[in-house]
Design an enzyme around this catalytic site. Sequence first.
Site, PDB file in Angstrom:
ATOM      1  CD  GLU A 185      -3.153   9.415  -0.313  1.00  0.00           C
ATOM      2  OE1 GLU A 185      -4.326   9.777  -0.612  1.00  0.00           O
ATOM      3  OE2 GLU A 185      -2.504   8.611  -0.996  1.00  0.00           O
ATOM      4  CD  GLU A 193      -6.407   2.184  -0.543  1.00  0.00           C
ATOM      5  OE1 GLU A 193      -6.038   1.099  -0.027  1.00  0.00           O
ATOM      6  OE2 GLU A 193      -7.388   2.256  -1.298  1.00  0.00           O
TER       7      GLU A 193
END
Length: 363
Positions: free
Chosen positions: A184, A329
């Site tokens: 994310e 991430e």
Amino acid sequence: MLRRRSLRLEAVRVEWFETDCPQPSEAHRAAAEARQNVLTKPPGSLGVLEALAIKLAALQATDRPRAARAPIVLFAGDHGVTAQGVSAYPADVTVQMLHNFAAGGAAIAVLARELGVKLHVVDAGTLSEHDVPGVTTDKPRRGTRDFSHEAAMTTDELSFALKAGRRAVERARAGGADIVILGEMGIGNTTSAAAIAASLLGVRAGDVVGAGTGLDAAGVNRKAEVIEAALATHGLRAADVPAAQVLKCVGGLEIAALAGAMIAAAQGRIPVLVDGFIVSVAALGAVRLNPSCAPWLIYSHRSLERGHRVVLDALAAEPLLDLKLRLGEGSGAAAALPLLRLACALHSEMATFADAHISGPES
């Protein structure tokens, strides 16, 4: 290829995300355990690597577990609550990072190249007014609303985001997927994640709020105060508040998409390698929405974000790594992928005592 979905919204109801996920194959689990016991090593001597291979064999219903094809799916979203000064970075960084992901300059892009896996980036709800080349746009709106004043999203927008997660898994698995890595990005999403965790776990915001992108102590306290006030405003301190209601009121579009992706992957018999705090909170939401997805989630690491340990404990999760990461991430999950690959290689390629003509343990 860039694809954009229609913004037609659908209502949340008893539908696909509540359909039971398949159970791991006990026959293949037993066979994998039996094989581990006759490989040329003392039983259990490879510890977690043995357990990983056995778990994957059961999930994949195979005699030879694998983790070669491991697409990374990263969902990005913006959060209206950043207006309350809960992040050290401005909101426009999220869209700037979309371009960085697509250009290959972000940490997760480097990791994907090194691992030889595909990176799929989904704009699940950023403030970007335009499609970013190399990014799939699949969002019901540009950013959530400020949940300190109103619900972050409508029921229809939540439904859309959950289904965006399913669509992303369907795209990623088209190229083959032994396991999927979820990540994310979104300025303000540690605030949303902490609010979800505090509500679902019934803990104080201060127990799960961390520095996020680098807040000082005063900033962390401010963040906790904003969350506590919002939980009271939305009635999320009551017992047994449905997970969908929590996601709707204080969630993020990318967090909802992550939850939908986990459920969809589990329904399709694809294990999920879960990243850090935000993705683990999405996992908590997914398990509350559909408890049968829990066996399909493998937790990659324990991050430095304060609430991550609390969430992992609630999920009875034993992460593979503790590298003091806090980037997000999907970076921690990507870093754990080589361990899964090694576990699979050892399981499949080591000789048995019989193969090597070596005496086994005495009975």
